[in-house]
Design an enzyme around this catalytic site. Structure first.
Site, short mmCIF file in Angstrom:
data_model
loop_
_atom_site.label_atom_id
_atom_site.label_comp_id
_atom_site.label_asym_id
_atom_site.label_seq_id
_atom_site.Cartn_x
_atom_site.Cartn_y
_atom_site.Cartn_z
N MET A 18 0.76 -1.25 0.13
CA MET A 18 0.25 -0.04 -0.21
C MET A 18 0.99 1.18 -0.06
O MET A 18 0.72 2.13 -0.81
CB MET A 18 -0.91 0.15 1.25
N VAL A 79 1.83 2.19 7.98
CA VAL A 79 2.41 0.91 8.62
C VAL A 79 1.16 0.44 9.36
O VAL A 79 0.09 1.05 9.49
CB VAL A 79 3.60 1.50 9.76
N ALA A 81 -1.72 -0.67 11.93
CA ALA A 81 -2.08 -0.03 13.09
C ALA A 81 -1.73 -0.30 14.45
O ALA A 81 -1.52 -1.32 14.62
CB ALA A 81 -3.77 -0.13 12.85
N ASN A 107 -5.44 1.95 8.61
CA ASN A 107 -6.86 1.56 9.14
C ASN A 107 -6.82 1.79 10.67
O ASN A 107 -6.95 0.81 11.41
CB ASN A 107 -7.37 0.17 8.63
N SER A 133 -9.39 4.30 0.90
CA SER A 133 -9.82 2.89 0.48
C SER A 133 -9.59 2.75 -1.02
O SER A 133 -9.62 3.63 -1.68
CB SER A 133 -11.22 3.09 0.64
N LYS A 187 -14.07 6.07 7.42
CA LYS A 187 -13.50 5.01 6.86
C LYS A 187 -13.92 3.64 7.51
O LYS A 187 -14.09 2.51 6.95
CB LYS A 187 -11.86 5.10 6.77
N HIS A 190 -17.32 2.93 6.38
CA HIS A 190 -17.25 2.71 4.98
C HIS A 190 -16.84 0.91 5.09
O HIS A 190 -17.39 0.41 4.43
CB HIS A 190 -15.98 3.29 4.46
N ASN A 191 -15.88 0.68 6.06
CA ASN A 191 -15.52 -0.72 6.05
C ASN A 191 -16.67 -1.73 6.68
O ASN A 191 -16.82 -2.77 6.08
CB ASN A 191 -14.14 -0.87 6.75
N GLU A 194 -18.84 -2.39 3.71
CA GLU A 194 -18.21 -3.37 2.92
C GLU A 194 -18.43 -4.58 3.21
O GLU A 194 -18.68 -5.63 2.75
CB GLU A 194 -16.93 -3.09 2.76
N TYR A 195 -18.31 -4.81 4.74
CA TYR A 195 -18.64 -6.33 5.20
C TYR A 195 -20.06 -6.72 5.08
O TYR A 195 -20.25 -7.88 4.56
CB TYR A 195 -18.53 -6.12 6.80
N HIS A 456 -37.70 0.91 36.68
CA HIS A 456 -36.83 1.90 35.56
C HIS A 456 -37.96 2.84 34.97
O HIS A 456 -37.72 3.75 34.05
CB HIS A 456 -36.51 0.89 34.27
#
Length: 481
Positions: A18, A79, A81, A107, A133, A187, A190-191, A194-195, A456
């Site tokens: 990357m 590098v 995370a 990430n 991304s 981000k 976003h991921n 994506e999942y 409650h």
């Protein structure tokens, strides 16, 4: 080419795939790029293979690296995370000067970015958490970039990032997201989307395979056709390519010889944990994360082989209709996944005081990123028409799309249950939709139960205020001021 005297506009440290591809992208766009890596061998490997793509400055030490940069210095960290990122940040901060900019393009967990930005600000440095991304290809040819951090940093950094980002209709897939951790937060979501998207596609594949008996090549044809319509997207496109790939060793479809256990790096789990903290139901994303976890539960799956299935129905008789039903169910469930993701982004913006603009995100996600899709233009238009949109599902286009799909959606989920095919994301997305549109949910009973065992309180439909029933007493009701 390389230079020992050139002053670089930006530096990249961390030259795995990357980082290397981002550095090459920058050089291809006319920037002089200083290169640094803990192992100098990676720097030299990049230069040997791609040094003719632009102007690079080879460095071996952090001091050489920083000395090669024009002021204000701009350093992009690529590098792993976590602790590795913290170590590199500290090493850079020790030799940088007030006004210099550190950009974390990995990430990173957004709360880490919030912490790092505050720490660097105290030292006079600008820290930018930039979500990137697009994977390896996007990094090289144009990713979607989501930079957070101080607004003044974007004035210096923005033109550079926008130049290397993907473009759609001439618009860069990059914009300033907001302060501190907002870029990495966006981000992360976003991921998460994506999942969910990948899980939904997987369930559609599973239905076509096990409900209709299609082989991989036939399913590839279906996805290729779907990609030409409203489902057109990067993930649907590559799904067709994956399903059409033949294994050179066995001659079988490659997908049939890959172990069915999906791995994950953590951003999906982060999304779900964050949503729980924010009180936002991201059910599609959560089920996608759990589905990956279940697929990897090999011991439990082996132990469960041969368990009773009950009486299963025959496969659908109208193949053409069922394929269309699955297509519509996929589209409707996809809308829910994006709607839930945008709800989480809105909640995060409120919680952290970020002025997040959903329309801007839909704009920059149209190209470069993994979830790029044709219907993101529709999302962009929906938020342009109504910036205060309560839910994407109620926007006119998406409301109509779901209304047209809902009968198919129900048939698909029903068929899956009757055939014993797991469709957690399809099913929970339909349940979410039904819960949203329900006039009355069973939560009234839940609240009464909570009042019974924990006092409650509850609200009434016919009077303001909070109330409590004396369940262990005479069962009379009192109003709590």
């Amino acid at each position: 080419m390389t230079s020992s005297t050139a002053i670089a506009q930006i530096g990249v440290t961390g030259l795995a795939v990357m980082g290397s591809n981002i550095a090459r992208n920058l050089a291809r766009h006319g920037y002089t790029v200083a290169l640094h890596n803990r192992s100098v061998a990676k720097t030299d490997a990049l230069l040997d293979a791609h040094g003719n793509e632009g102007e690079f400055v080879r460095t071996e030490t952090i001091e050489e690296f920083i000395a090669a940069l024009e002021r204000p210095r701009r350093v992009l960290i690529m590098v792993k995370a976590g602790e590795a990122t913290d170590a590199v940040i500290e090493e850079l901060a020790a030799v940088m000067e007030p006004g210099d900019i550190i950009i974390d393009g990995g990430n990173a967990l957004y709360t880490d970015t919030i912490r790092r930005e505050a720490a660097m600000k105290a030292r006079g440095l600008n820290f930018v958490g930039a979500g990137i991304s697009g994977g390896e290809e996007g990094a090289l040819h144009g990713p979607a970039i989501m930079p957070g951090g101080p607004k003044e940093s974007y004035e210096s950094l923005g033109p550079l990032l926008e130049s290397i980002a993907a473009k759609v209709d001439g618009v860069p897939c990059c914009t300033h997201i907001g302060p501190d951790g907002s870029g990495h937060f966006v981000k992360m979501v976003h991921n998460g989307i994506e999942y969910a998207d990948m899980q939904l596609i997987g369930e559609a594949y599973h239905l076509l395979r096990d409900a209709l008996g299609f082989d991989a090549s036939r399913i590839a044809e279906v996805f290729t056709e779907w990609n030409s319509g409203e489902l057109g997207s990067y993930l649907v496109e590559i799904t067709a390519q994956v399903l059409g790939q033949i294994d050179a060793t066995t001659g079988k479809p490659l997908v049939d010889v890959i172990v069915d256990a999906a791995e994950q790096k953590g951003t999906g789990r982060w999304t779900v944990k964050s949503a729980l903290d924010l009180g936002v139901p991201v059910t599609g994303i959560a089920e996608a994360v759990f589905a990956r976890a279940l697929s990897g539960s090999r011991a439990q799956r082996r132990a469960a082989q041969g368990l009773a299935s009950g009486t299963l129905t025959e496969k659908p008789t109208d193949t053409t209709q069922f394929i269309e039903d699955v297509r519509r169910a996929l589209y409707a469930s996809k809308i829910v996944a994006y709607a839930q993701g945008f709800d989480q982004i809105a909640a995060g913006g409120i919680e952290y005081g970020w002025d997040l603009r959903p329309g801007d995100l839909a704009t920059i996600w149209r190209g470069g990123c993994i979830i790029r899709a044709r219907f993101l233009n529709r999302i962009k238009e929906a938020y342009e028409d109504n910036p205060d949109l309560t839910s994407l599902i109620v926007a006119p286009y998406f409301r109509e799309a779901i209304e047209q799909a809902v009968d198919s959606w129900r048939r698909v989920v029903s068929t899956a249950v009757q055939r014993g095919i797991p469709v957690p994301a399809f099913a929970c997305s339909l349940s979410y939709y039904d819960a949203l549109r329900a006039r009355r949910l069973p939560a009234a009973l839940t609240q009464a139960q909570r009042d019974f065992f924990g006092a409650h309180t509850y609200e009434r439909t016919d009077a303001p205020g909070a109330f409590h029933t004396l369940w262990s007493g005479d069962r009379s009701e009192t109003r709590i001021e």
